[in-house]
Design a protein around this motif. Structure first.
Motif, PDB file in Angstrom:
ATOM      1  N   THR A 145      -2.589 -18.424   6.938  1.00 14.21           N
ATOM      2  CA  THR A 145      -1.417 -19.259   6.653  1.00 14.21           C
ATOM      3  C   THR A 145      -1.388 -20.487   7.555  1.00 14.21           C
ATOM      4  N   PHE A 146      -1.651 -20.287   8.841  1.00 14.89           N
ATOM      5  CA  PHE A 146      -1.651 -21.415   9.787  1.00 14.89           C
ATOM      6  C   PHE A 146      -2.672 -22.472   9.377  1.00 14.89           C
ATOM      7  N   PHE A 147      -3.887 -22.043   9.031  1.00 21.24           N
ATOM      8  CA  PHE A 147      -4.932 -22.998   8.676  1.00 21.24           C
ATOM      9  C   PHE A 147      -4.636 -23.684   7.341  1.00 21.24           C
ATOM     10  N   ILE A 148      -4.039 -22.983   6.400  1.00 19.64           N
ATOM     11  CA  ILE A 148      -3.701 -23.612   5.115  1.00 19.64           C
ATOM     12  C   ILE A 148      -2.622 -24.675   5.310  1.00 19.64           C
ATOM     13  N   ILE A 149      -1.604 -24.363   6.104  1.00 17.16           N
ATOM     14  CA  ILE A 149      -0.544 -25.343   6.368  1.00 17.16           C
ATOM     15  C   ILE A 149      -1.123 -26.562   7.082  1.00 17.16           C
ATOM     16  N   LEU A 150      -1.965 -26.322   8.080  1.00 21.42           N
ATOM     17  CA  LEU A 150      -2.612 -27.435   8.788  1.00 21.42           C
ATOM     18  C   LEU A 150      -3.448 -28.276   7.823  1.00 21.42           C
ATOM     19  N   SER A 151      -4.173 -27.621   6.929  1.00 17.22           N
ATOM     20  CA  SER A 151      -4.976 -28.335   5.932  1.00 17.22           C
ATOM     21  C   SER A 151      -4.099 -29.181   5.025  1.00 17.22           C
ATOM     22  N   GLY A 152      -2.955 -28.629   4.633  1.00 15.12           N
ATOM     23  CA  GLY A 152      -2.044 -29.390   3.761  1.00 15.12           C
ATOM     24  C   GLY A 152      -1.598 -30.682   4.391  1.00 15.12           C
ATOM     25  N   TYR A 153      -1.221 -30.627   5.685  1.00 15.23           N
ATOM     26  CA  TYR A 153      -0.824 -31.852   6.392  1.00 15.23           C
ATOM     27  C   TYR A 153      -1.978 -32.847   6.462  1.00 15.23           C
ATOM     28  N   TRP A 210       8.655 -30.423   5.697  1.00 15.13           N
ATOM     29  CA  TRP A 210       8.785 -28.984   5.459  1.00 15.13           C
ATOM     30  C   TRP A 210       8.267 -28.554   4.089  1.00 15.13           C
ATOM     31  N   THR A 211       7.855 -29.505   3.240  1.00 14.72           N
ATOM     32  CA  THR A 211       7.411 -29.115   1.905  1.00 14.72           C
ATOM     33  C   THR A 211       6.077 -28.366   1.922  1.00 14.72           C
ATOM     34  N   VAL A 212       5.202 -28.677   2.898  1.00 12.60           N
ATOM     35  CA  VAL A 212       3.918 -27.969   2.971  1.00 12.60           C
ATOM     36  C   VAL A 212       4.126 -26.493   3.333  1.00 12.60           C
ATOM     37  N   PRO A 213       4.861 -26.184   4.439  1.00 16.14           N
ATOM     38  CA  PRO A 213       5.121 -24.763   4.708  1.00 16.14           C
ATOM     39  C   PRO A 213       5.864 -24.073   3.574  1.00 16.14           C
ATOM     40  N   LEU A 214       6.819 -24.789   2.944  1.00 16.75           N
ATOM     41  CA  LEU A 214       7.552 -24.199   1.837  1.00 16.75           C
ATOM     42  C   LEU A 214       6.622 -23.889   0.671  1.00 16.75           C
ATOM     43  N   ALA A 215       5.682 -24.811   0.388  1.00 15.96           N
ATOM     44  CA  ALA A 215       4.724 -24.592  -0.700  1.00 15.96           C
ATOM     45  C   ALA A 215       3.896 -23.339  -0.445  1.00 15.96           C
ATOM     46  N   VAL A 216       3.492 -23.147   0.806  1.00 19.91           N
ATOM     47  CA  VAL A 216       2.701 -21.959   1.144  1.00 19.91           C
ATOM     48  C   VAL A 216       3.539 -20.693   0.996  1.00 19.91           C
ATOM     49  N   LEU A 217       4.787 -20.737   1.450  1.00 20.16           N
ATOM     50  CA  LEU A 217       5.648 -19.551   1.393  1.00 20.16           C
ATOM     51  C   LEU A 217       5.952 -19.142  -0.042  1.00 20.16           C
ATOM     52  N   THR A 223      -1.811 -19.558  -3.058  1.00 27.28           N
ATOM     53  CA  THR A 223      -1.727 -18.733  -4.264  1.00 27.28           C
ATOM     54  C   THR A 223      -2.948 -17.840  -4.412  1.00 27.28           C
ATOM     55  N   VAL A 224      -4.137 -18.411  -4.185  1.00 22.56           N
ATOM     56  CA  VAL A 224      -5.370 -17.645  -4.410  1.00 22.56           C
ATOM     57  C   VAL A 224      -5.819 -16.871  -3.183  1.00 22.56           C
ATOM     58  N   GLY A 225      -5.323 -17.252  -1.981  1.00 23.42           N
ATOM     59  CA  GLY A 225      -5.817 -16.612  -0.765  1.00 23.42           C
ATOM     60  C   GLY A 225      -4.813 -15.782  -0.002  1.00 23.42           C
ATOM     61  N   LEU A 226      -3.523 -15.824  -0.390  1.00 23.63           N
ATOM     62  CA  LEU A 226      -2.487 -15.106   0.353  1.00 23.63           C
ATOM     63  C   LEU A 226      -1.543 -14.357  -0.581  1.00 23.63           C
ATOM     64  N   SER A 227      -2.073 -13.804  -1.647  1.00 23.10           N
ATOM     65  CA  SER A 227      -1.206 -13.187  -2.642  1.00 23.10           C
ATOM     66  C   SER A 227      -0.732 -11.806  -2.208  1.00 23.10           C
ATOM     67  N   ILE A 228       0.458 -11.408  -2.686  1.00 17.77           N
ATOM     68  CA  ILE A 228       0.969 -10.059  -2.452  1.00 17.77           C
ATOM     69  C   ILE A 228       0.044  -9.007  -3.057  1.00 17.77           C
ATOM     70  N   PRO A 229      -0.498  -9.225  -4.277  1.00 18.48           N
ATOM     71  CA  PRO A 229      -1.468  -8.245  -4.792  1.00 18.48           C
ATOM     72  C   PRO A 229      -2.656  -8.040  -3.864  1.00 18.48           C
ATOM     73  N   GLU A 230      -3.150  -9.124  -3.243  1.00 17.63           N
ATOM     74  CA  GLU A 230      -4.259  -8.974  -2.303  1.00 17.63           C
ATOM     75  C   GLU A 230      -3.843  -8.124  -1.114  1.00 17.63           C
ATOM     76  N   ALA A 231      -2.636  -8.379  -0.595  1.00 19.77           N
ATOM     77  CA  ALA A 231      -2.147  -7.583   0.540  1.00 19.77           C
ATOM     78  C   ALA A 231      -2.025  -6.116   0.155  1.00 19.77           C
ATOM     79  N   THR A 232      -1.594  -5.856  -1.079  1.00 22.47           N
ATOM     80  CA  THR A 232      -1.469  -4.474  -1.541  1.00 22.47           C
ATOM     81  C   THR A 232      -2.821  -3.789  -1.583  1.00 22.47           C
TER      82      THR A 232
END
Length: 324
Positions: free
Chosen positions: A310-318, A239-246, A282-291
């Motif tokens: 998010t799905f692809f980043i988590i998959l990449s992390g694994y 669960w550390t990979v999804p947690l890291a992304v979140l 951090t660089v691709g899913l930031s709240i400022p970017e969403a804003t």
């Protein structure tokens, strides 16, 4: 290119306002001034250049070319590779996204650029080689380009153009009217005032989103402690990979700025794949970017875009944790 702006930010915050360079407030305010001015300049310049391109190049033919089946999806790879060689963070990529959409480039192709642009750049690659070696660097760079290519292709297949904001639709409608009624033999000097006004109107339309978005990012940049992440991401559990992304989503930094932090994470025991997933989020899913994207996309489209990435980043992390 923006060294003068960094000097200006340092002078304004540390000398004029006399806020300490090592204080959290000083770091946050310096970050805020630098990024707001940089992004507004980039936005105006890029939209202005796209206005010139729209006036002189056959954008409709380019759009038709990118739609041809004989490309076999290479247009997504081209856009993703272009994103990798442009040194922009996620918020700086948004002006280019606006310019691409305004220029009639298919939305999926534009997404391929938007995904990859903040994830991979030449500065981050140079830092990666020095800190993690050639193998990790190649895996990071290739995976970032593939993530943008596949993500852009998938988003393109979903046919999401109708979920662009009314503001973007209005820009596109006005552009079509301009091409329909505009005198084609106008000189560049005659067209320049209208192109400039169009670029300035777009800047005025998004400036509040820039200020709010970068303000959030600056607060996170200056006040979120590093040790918090080392404590919870170093165990290597599934669960550390999804947690890291979140936990990375509220953060905001460019790839070059976050790589040294990732080195600290790895030195403290965080698996490299988990650390890279954190960096990408951090660089691709930031709240400022969403804003900022709220100006050009509906909330539904932003949610779909963030969900796919998010799905692809988590998959990449694994995958990184398995092979690194």
């Amino acid at each position: 290119m923006f060294d003068w702006l960094q000097h200006f930010s340092d002078w304004l915050i540390y000398s004029v306002f006399q806020i300490g360079a090592s204080t959290r407030l000083g770091i946050a305010l310096n970050f805020f001034v630098y990024d707001v001015v940089k992004i507004l300049i980039l936005l105006f310049v890029i939209v202005f250049l796209m206005g010139i391109i729209n006036a002189y190049l056959p954008i409709e033919k380019l759009r038709d070319y990118l739609h041809r089946k004989k490309l076999y999806g290479l247009e997504y790879l081209f856009a993703s590779t272009f994103g990798a060689i442009t040194p922009f963070c996620s918020c700086s990529s948004v002006p280019l996204f606006i310019g691409f959409v305004q220029g009639g480039i298919p939305l999926g192709v534009t997404f391929a650029f938007l995904i990859t642009s903040p994830l991979v750049n030449e500065v981050a690659i140079a830092l990666f080689i020095g800190m993690f070696g050639l193998k990790a660097t190649l895996i990071y760079a290739v995976s970032g380009i593939l993530l943008g290519t596949i993500g852009g292709w998938l988003l393109g297949k979903l046919k999401l153009d109708h979920l662009l904001s009314d503001w973007v639709k209005k820009i596109l409608a006005n552009k079509l009217q301009q091409f329909e009624y505009e005198e084609e033999k106008l000189t560049f000097r005659q067209r320049l005032p209208e192109i400039t006004r169009g670029a300035w109107d777009i800047v005025k339309g998004v400036v509040i989103y820039v200020v709010i978005g970068i303000g959030i990012g600056a607060a996170m940049h200056g006040y979120v402690p590093e040790n918090f992440f080392n404590q919870y991401l170093g165990g290597g559990q599934w669960w550390t990979v999804p947690l890291a992304v979140l936990v990375a989503v509220p953060m905001y930094a460019n790839a070059a700025g976050i790589v040294p932090v990732i080195q600290v994470f790895v030195a403290k025991g965080v698996p490299l794949g988990t650390a890279i997933a954190f960096m990408m989020a951090t660089v691709g899913l930031s709240i400022p970017e969403a804003t900022l994207l709220k100006k050009v996309m509906t909330m539904k489209l932003i949610a779909i875009y963030f969900g796919v990435v998010t799905f692809f980043i988590i998959l990449s992390g694994y995958i990184f944790n398995l092979i690194l």
